[in-house]
Write an enzyme that holds these catalytic residues in place. Sequence first.
Site, short mmCIF file in Angstrom:
data_model
loop_
_atom_site.label_atom_id
_atom_site.label_comp_id
_atom_site.label_asym_id
_atom_site.label_seq_id
_atom_site.Cartn_x
_atom_site.Cartn_y
_atom_site.Cartn_z
N HIS A 1 0.85 -1.19 0.00
CA HIS A 1 0.00 0.00 0.00
C HIS A 1 0.88 1.24 0.00
O HIS A 1 1.86 1.32 0.74
CB HIS A 1 -0.89 0.01 1.25
N ASP B 1 -15.00 3.08 8.38
CA ASP B 1 -14.00 4.01 7.85
C ASP B 1 -14.61 4.95 6.82
O ASP B 1 -14.27 6.14 6.78
CB ASP B 1 -12.82 3.25 7.24
N ARG C 1 -14.16 13.15 9.07
CA ARG C 1 -12.85 13.77 9.32
C ARG C 1 -12.54 14.82 8.26
O ARG C 1 -11.96 15.87 8.55
CB ARG C 1 -11.76 12.69 9.36
N SER D 1 -7.17 3.85 9.76
CA SER D 1 -7.98 3.86 8.53
C SER D 1 -7.31 3.00 7.45
O SER D 1 -7.95 2.13 6.84
CB SER D 1 -8.13 5.32 8.08
N LYS E 1 -8.41 -1.20 6.25
CA LYS E 1 -8.81 -1.59 4.88
C LYS E 1 -7.93 -2.73 4.37
O LYS E 1 -8.41 -3.64 3.68
CB LYS E 1 -8.75 -0.37 3.95
N1 URA Z 1 -5.74 7.36 3.47
C1 URA Z 1 -6.64 6.60 4.10
O1 URA Z 1 -7.04 5.54 3.61
N2 URA Z 1 -7.10 7.04 5.29
C2 URA Z 1 -6.70 8.19 5.87
O2 URA Z 1 -7.14 8.51 6.94
C3 URA Z 1 -5.75 8.97 5.18
C4 URA Z 1 -5.29 8.51 3.99
#
Ligand code: URA
Length: 435
Positions: free
Chosen positions: A82, A161, A168, A183, A187
């Site tokens: 990632h 999320d 946010r 976050s 994922k």
């Molecule tokens: N990318 C994400 O997936 N989450 C965040 O909070 C910031 C960047």
Amino acid sequence: MRMYDLIIKTREGQELSRDEVRFMVQGYTEGQIPDYQMAAWCMAVYFRGLSAETTAELTMAMVDSGETLTWPELGSEVVDKHSTGGVGDKTTLVLVPWVAATGVTVAKMSGRGLGHTGGTLDKLSAIPGFRSELSRTEFIRAVQRVGLAVVGQTGNLVPADKKLYALRDVTATVDSIPLIASSIMSKKIAAGASRIVLDVKVGGGAFMQEVSSAQLLAETMVDIGAKTNRCTVALVTNMDQPLGYAVGNALEVQEAIATLRGQGPADLTELCLALGAEMLTQAGKSDSPKEGRQLLLEVMAEGLPIRKFRELIGIQGGNPAVVDNPKLLPAAPVTKEVFAAQSAYVTKIQARRIGLIAMDLGAGRERIEDEIDLAAGLEILVKVGDRVRQGQSIARIHGPTAIAVKRAFEEVQSAIQFSQAPVAPMPLILARVSR
Ligand code: URA
């Protein structure tokens, strides 16, 4: 239990228990906890932080808020990679076939781009016929047949999320390290990754502007990995200038193809080698990143990565002939070169601005529903530290109209800065974080 008390506890810097975190995440996802209380909690986290324990609990509570995927059919652990996002970041296009060429299975879920950063799925969609929306069965069949696939996220993964990130975004609480770390990791974990390689970008074109914050984000994610039994390693890498030369979807596919032939830009090649070596080590294919790197160089010398890319394109419905004939990729009707006004050294390339110029040309989207122009973008032909001669071509602009290209031309000229004194090239890999 009352959300009000959890806000106070967090505001006072106290730990939340597992049950408290789950009460909050579940309550918010299901709509029993209102946005205003959750926003207050996020702001408390922004100022007070969260302990490592609570951050890991938050991550797993978010994972459990929706569907989770496992890949028993693949018969091996899923190694995922990632990137926290940058300008010209086409590493996935190169890494997936390169790593798969060594015999490691790569089943990758990727996303679309937003703002100044691009997304892997948008880049792949520049390949005529390529389908990233595969069903689960198609995805597994592709991976079983050719050992690799890249798809968009399926299923209802991490709804907590989705809701929390949107909140946010409008409450100035995105840039909180524990919230970003939970976050991202939630994922990856929900998508079934058991081993994770992270590319945490730092600099003008990245989320994190300071090396110290990027290092802390990397440590926080590696720590979540350790606490949740997902072997995780992170590289902190430079995003003060675009990665490679190309910024824009079809242009980046072309650059990825060159890199898979061993003829790509030095920085992109080096980053893919470093991340790929970590992936091979995580997958048990090599005993160390050093050995992994050697293996990657060996398969490159045999011409295997480009063959894997053809297989990836073919199995996902695309036309593999693009690999040998770039004219099959979308091309912009208007192009224009930018020339150096003086002989000098390149001191700065404002990566974020370059990303925004590309977005303005149509290569990226401002809102999630925007259409993108797959042919549009930029080639920034220099790197910080390069010496350029007056009149040398330093950038090429690809756009839909002469007006759009003219606007970009003026912007690009001021986004690249020069000095008469020599400037040291920038280091690419700034730190490695593991447990
Ligand atoms: N990318 C994400 O997936 N989450 C965040 O909070 C910031 C960047």
